[in-house]
Write a protein that holds these residues in place. Sequence first.
Motif, PDB file in Angstrom:
ATOM      1  N   ASN A 342       0.850  -1.190   0.000  1.00  0.00           N
ATOM      2  CA  ASN A 342       0.000   0.000   0.000  1.00  0.00           C
ATOM      3  C   ASN A 342       0.887   1.243   0.000  1.00  0.00           C
ATOM      4  OD1 ASN A 342      -2.234  -1.720   0.269  1.00  0.00           O
ATOM      5  ND2 ASN A 342      -2.066  -1.682   2.503  1.00  0.00           N
ATOM      6  N   GLN A 344       2.505   4.702   0.347  1.00  0.00           N
ATOM      7  CA  GLN A 344       2.311   5.847   1.229  1.00  0.00           C
ATOM      8  C   GLN A 344       3.218   6.988   0.771  1.00  0.00           C
ATOM      9  OE1 GLN A 344       0.089   5.837   3.852  1.00  0.00           O
ATOM     10  NE2 GLN A 344      -0.521   3.753   3.298  1.00  0.00           N
ATOM     11  N   LYS A 406       0.603  -0.121   8.688  1.00  0.00           N
ATOM     12  CA  LYS A 406      -0.338   0.461   7.726  1.00  0.00           C
ATOM     13  C   LYS A 406      -0.664  -0.514   6.592  1.00  0.00           C
ATOM     14  CE  LYS A 406       1.544   5.097   8.559  1.00  0.00           C
ATOM     15  NZ  LYS A 406       2.205   6.279   7.934  1.00  0.00           N
ATOM     16  N   GLU A 407      -0.036  -1.703   6.594  1.00  0.00           N
ATOM     17  CA  GLU A 407      -0.274  -2.694   5.552  1.00  0.00           C
ATOM     18  C   GLU A 407      -1.485  -3.557   5.889  1.00  0.00           C
ATOM     19  OE1 GLU A 407       1.616  -3.341   2.536  1.00  0.00           O
ATOM     20  OE2 GLU A 407       2.078  -1.259   3.060  1.00  0.00           O
ATOM     21  N   THR A 408      -2.099  -4.114   4.875  1.00  0.00           N
ATOM     22  CA  THR A 408      -3.304  -4.925   5.079  1.00  0.00           C
ATOM     23  C   THR A 408      -3.086  -6.408   4.779  1.00  0.00           C
ATOM     24  OG1 THR A 408      -4.027  -4.421   2.810  1.00  0.00           O
ATOM     25  CG2 THR A 408      -4.833  -2.980   4.576  1.00  0.00           C
ATOM     26  N   ARG A 409      -1.957  -6.749   4.154  1.00  0.00           N
ATOM     27  CA  ARG A 409      -1.689  -8.152   3.875  1.00  0.00           C
ATOM     28  C   ARG A 409      -1.325  -8.897   5.155  1.00  0.00           C
ATOM     29  NH1 ARG A 409       2.600  -8.372  -1.014  1.00  0.00           N
ATOM     30  NH2 ARG A 409       3.641  -6.871   0.361  1.00  0.00           N
ATOM     31  N   SER A 410      -1.562 -10.195   5.149  1.00  0.00           N
ATOM     32  CA  SER A 410      -1.134 -11.013   6.280  1.00  0.00           C
ATOM     33  C   SER A 410       0.384 -11.141   6.265  1.00  0.00           C
ATOM     34  CB  SER A 410      -1.757 -12.413   6.193  1.00  0.00           C
ATOM     35  OG  SER A 410      -1.219 -13.132   5.090  1.00  0.00           O
ATOM     36  N   ARG A 414       2.839 -11.345   2.930  1.00  0.00           N
ATOM     37  CA  ARG A 414       3.951 -10.409   2.746  1.00  0.00           C
ATOM     38  C   ARG A 414       5.290 -11.147   2.659  1.00  0.00           C
ATOM     39  NH1 ARG A 414       2.869  -7.353   6.508  1.00  0.00           N
ATOM     40  NH2 ARG A 414       4.225  -8.172   8.157  1.00  0.00           N
TER      41      ARG A 414
END
Length: 484
Positions: A342, A344, A406-410, A414
Amino acid sequence: MSTDRFRIEHRYLELPSNFYSRVQPTPLKGARMVCFNHDLAKDMGIHSDNPDDWTAIGAGTELLEGMDPVAMKYTGHQFGMYNPDLGDGRGLLLWETIGPDQRRWDWHLKGAGMTPYSRFGDGRAVLRSTIREYLCSEAMAALGIPTTRALFMVSAKDPVQREGVETAATLVRVAQSHIRFGHFEYAAYHDDEAGLKALIDHTIELHFPELLAQPEQDRYRLWLEEVVSRTARLIAQWQAVGFCHGVMNSDNMSIIGDTFDYGPYAFLDDFDAGHICNHTDQGGRYAYNRQPQIGFINCQYLARALAPVMNEDDVRRALRQYELTYNDWFPRLLRAKLGLANEQHDDVELIMATFNLLHEGKIDFTLFFRGLSTLSSHGEAPVRDLFVDRRLADAWLAQYRTRLAKETRSDEEREAAMCAANPKYVLRNYLAQQVIQEAQNGDYEPMHRLLEVLKRPFEEQPENEAYAALPPDWGKHLNISCSS
């Protein structure tokens, strides 16, 4: 051997005759096949039950029906100075083939003997440099970085005088094109506009055919934009994997964006932003941190050569693509290495902080990013243990974990993505040197083993952990020369 699965062409010979000279290889004595690239051969449509069948081709003692060897003529800027006396001084373009997948391949025999462009050279290549090119071109291909490839190499008994007496070897290097920036410099400064246009049209037709549908008045600009963009993207890939080319002369720049001419290269060990891998580059012109700038300078040399047949505004517009492409690709590649899906606005600050950290701590480039990839499964030790001053690592890791929040992946997703972006195995110079020493004693098995490891740079390969270890002290920052 069989050649019925590929088509033979000689399109380069359609250019004006001053772009080449017909030359026969100078035979070598006592040649033996060292390595034959079976996977690549299959892709090219080559079927051979016995690789030794190709030894005579590599030795220059035999040509297949249809081979018409020529030495290419080009010029270029070497260490910033224009040299009009360049050309294939020890290599010959044997033929071009079209494989089953319709890909075009130039076959180039390096070390084939003297040509009209040898100047004061003997036209030979030595075993040491030939092994280095074979290893690195295949390592780069496995890393997904555009490159020439090694089809096969042979060694011979002929003595070759360099800094000492060495033995001769040849390499059959293949690529979609062997045309360099220097070809266009030669055409511009020593030919006429008709010859320059013939070279551009030839290059577009064979290697950028999608542009043939474009209006003629836009075609050259769009072509130059693509060449500039490919060059910037390639160098961003070099920087992201810690690769130093060592001799970024314009005659070593591929017009299709391949990594071209492997001489005194290096993959970074203890990180030094200003690392110079070529011991003859005393001014540091081709240091690691200068490669992006030099890539642009080489594009300027190319653009200057195209000025006789292109509008000045079009040239300037095309050159702008370099900065735009590099500034897009380099952060993108580093975000992948850092596991940041994501984007930034402050990611560039983290990227720069990472490079400052590596430089200040003199941290191994490859092991740092690979250790970072397995942070969730192996913890911080693989990263922290690289640092003498653990406080440097701890401060950066705290910043990094804040960003990961701030990341959304597991963590698992990742880690898989990062391991696919950060190689565990690269061709460190000390590994190449060990292989060369064994080869000089007649043992090529270590070279074959190393090649197998380098084919799978992103895999764990637990049986090959030794190839991923920190280099011994003697193996760091080895001085490599251009002598080949």
